[in-house]
Design a protein around this motif. Structure first.
Motif, PDB file in Angstrom:
ATOM      1  N   ALA A 290       0.830  -1.208   0.000  1.00  0.00           N
ATOM      2  CA  ALA A 290       0.000   0.000   0.000  1.00  0.00           C
ATOM      3  C   ALA A 290       0.862   1.255   0.000  1.00  0.00           C
ATOM      4  N   ILE A 291       1.956   1.242   0.746  1.00  0.00           N
ATOM      5  CA  ILE A 291       2.865   2.387   0.769  1.00  0.00           C
ATOM      6  C   ILE A 291       3.404   2.652  -0.637  1.00  0.00           C
ATOM      7  N   MET A 292       3.796   1.587  -1.316  1.00  0.00           N
ATOM      8  CA  MET A 292       4.334   1.733  -2.668  1.00  0.00           C
ATOM      9  C   MET A 292       3.279   2.285  -3.623  1.00  0.00           C
ATOM     10  N   LEU A 293       2.073   1.743  -3.563  1.00  0.00           N
ATOM     11  CA  LEU A 293       1.014   2.202  -4.465  1.00  0.00           C
ATOM     12  C   LEU A 293       0.683   3.665  -4.211  1.00  0.00           C
ATOM     13  N   SER A 294       0.657   4.073  -2.969  1.00  0.00           N
ATOM     14  CA  SER A 294       0.374   5.465  -2.633  1.00  0.00           C
ATOM     15  C   SER A 294       1.462   6.388  -3.173  1.00  0.00           C
ATOM     16  N   ALA A 295       2.718   5.974  -2.997  1.00  0.00           N
ATOM     17  CA  ALA A 295       3.837   6.789  -3.471  1.00  0.00           C
ATOM     18  C   ALA A 295       3.811   6.954  -4.984  1.00  0.00           C
ATOM     19  N   LEU A 299      -4.025   5.252  -6.895  1.00  0.00           N
ATOM     20  CA  LEU A 299      -4.934   5.349  -5.762  1.00  0.00           C
ATOM     21  C   LEU A 299      -6.047   4.311  -5.798  1.00  0.00           C
ATOM     22  N   ASP A 300      -6.497   3.912  -6.979  1.00  0.00           N
ATOM     23  CA  ASP A 300      -7.535   2.888  -7.034  1.00  0.00           C
ATOM     24  C   ASP A 300      -7.016   1.560  -6.473  1.00  0.00           C
ATOM     25  N   GLU A 301      -5.795   1.205  -6.864  1.00  0.00           N
ATOM     26  CA  GLU A 301      -5.198  -0.032  -6.348  1.00  0.00           C
ATOM     27  C   GLU A 301      -4.900   0.099  -4.861  1.00  0.00           C
ATOM     28  N   HIS A 306      -6.081  -0.869   1.018  1.00  0.00           N
ATOM     29  CA  HIS A 306      -6.289  -0.049   2.214  1.00  0.00           C
ATOM     30  C   HIS A 306      -7.548  -0.445   2.974  1.00  0.00           C
ATOM     31  N   LYS A 307      -8.522  -0.979   2.268  1.00  0.00           N
ATOM     32  CA  LYS A 307      -9.731  -1.446   2.952  1.00  0.00           C
ATOM     33  C   LYS A 307      -9.393  -2.532   3.977  1.00  0.00           C
TER      34      LYS A 307
END
Length: 400
Positions: A290-295, A299-301, A306-307
């Motif tokens: 999740a940290i990687m996707l956010s960076a 955001l959809d992934e 994150h849920k």
């Protein structure tokens, strides 16, 4: 587990926080065997070209090797006790438990670096994984069998640098010798538990084999090398961990974190995805992915993982601690008190939570509770610098 995407946590830490799993503590309880898992081919997930070979990595045998003087001392003490053992019908595993003297400090628990058995013996202290390895080495020298157990207790959170380390839990039992048809009333196994003040009962346990313990050990020292910035050493150790147990998820997660810190984002993502195929609910991999996707603004992934993480966040004491710190610096002292108390309710063993509570009480004028909380922080810390800091502040409070 930690939700490192929380803005309040990030602003306190001032850098991205990643989760590693590290075995530092030891507890005991009731009975389920580790299911054997087939070895996996991880060749595609190793990227040797980005790392230099590290020298001096210990072999699996070296983890358990004892210095000659340790073996001599052990066997000398055993010979001295032979007549006592025979006269009092004391079994070998009972004698070894007394020799180790875990309950009375024969070897001291120290929640810090992971040591080889030889270093633990010489230093007379170590974290629980180090002490478990030492005990197993001593047991092997005199023919006592052991049984390793991983304990499913709530996570113990620690912080080093820009990482949260999630402390796992392992202990071992010394098993009685099989005397054939000779009846001996003392046939119970003996729990060896080095973790002070936390000899918990009632948690689910899983029996693990020596190979898994070796993987745990390599992952521990790899995590320590990663925290120290020694990426080449961390990589070499993680390959050793996964050579022992290719399905050992903590090492896969640590390797992905290492790739991320080396700037190998696509390689890290491939490893996170592989780990989540093995276990879709591995919270450490989910968190770090999740940290990687956010960076990367995906955001959809990010929302999908994150849920799952949102529920885990509320169980993380450092989430509440981060909220408390932010409220304190914003001078919202009543909110800070509330958040510090919630952090303590989740992890009453963290000295910094009580220190935060103390200084908040102090600025609100509640001097008695401020001193009580600071005394609690002082009683919990084992770090000399923190002890001096807290003692100095207590003295200043008393002189006020």
């Amino acid at each position: 587990m930690l939700n490192a995407l929380s803005p309040c946590v990030e602003c306190v830490m001032n850098r991205t926080i990643l989760l590693l799993v590290i075995m530092l503590t030891s507890l005991f309880c009731g009975c389920a065997s580790q299911a054997p898992e087939p070895a996996q081919d991880l060749h595609a997930y190793f990227h040797d070209q980005h790392f230099s070979p590290a020298n001096g990595l210990p072999s699996a045998d070296e983890l358990f090797d004892l210095p000659d003087e340790a073996v001599v001392s052990l066997k000398r003490e055993l010979m001295r006790s032979k007549s006592f053992l025979q006269q009092n019908n004391v079994m070998m595993h009972e004698w070894l438990a007394n020799y180790i003297n875990a309950a009375d400090g024969g070897f001291r628990y120290a929640d810090n670096v992971t040591r080889l058995a030889s270093d633990t013996f010489n230093d007379r202290e170590g974290n629980c994984l180090s002490l478990v390895v030492l005990t197993a080495a001593l047991a092997e020298e005199i023919g006592v069998k052991v049984e390793f157990q991983e304990i499913g207790i709530p996570p113990v959170w620690d912080r080093q640098g820009g990482f949260y380390l999630v402390n796992g839990h392992i202990n071992l039992k010394l098993l009685p010798q099989d005397n054939g048809n000779v009846f001996n009333i003392s046939t119970r196994s003996i729990q060896i538990d080095f973790l002070p003040e936390r000899a918990m009962q009632g948690y689910k346990k899983q029996r693990v084999n020596k190979s898994t313990v070796i993987s745990m050990f390599y992952n521990n020292i790899a995590a320590e090398a990663l925290v120290d910035g020694d990426y080449d050493r961390a990589y070499g150790l993680l390959k050793l961990a996964l050579a022992e147990q290719s399905h050992f998820l903590p090492a896969l997660n640590t390797l992905a974190v290492l790739y991320r810190y080396k700037g190998l984002s696509s390689q890290a993502e491939a490893l996170y995805q592989y780990t989540l195929r093995v276990n879709p609910e591995d919270m450490n991999a989910l968190n770090n992915y999740a940290i990687m996707l956010s960076a990367q603004d995906r955001l959809d992934e990010w929302a999908d993982v994150h849920k799952v993480l949102e529920l885990a966040r509320i169980r993380n004491p450092y989430y509440y601690y981060g909220m408390a710190q932010q409220a304190y610096f914003d001078k919202d002292y009543q909110d800070a008190l509330l958040w510090y108390k919630r952090a303590i309710a989740k992890a009453d063993y963290r000295h910094e939570f009580y220190f935060g509570l103390s200084r908040t009480y102090w600025v609100t004028g509640d001097e008695m509770r401020a001193q009580q909380s600071l005394k609690k922080a002082l009683s919990l810390t084992t770090d000399g610098q923190h002890k001096r800091r807290y003692q100095s502040k207590l003295h200043a409070m008393s002189s006020h």
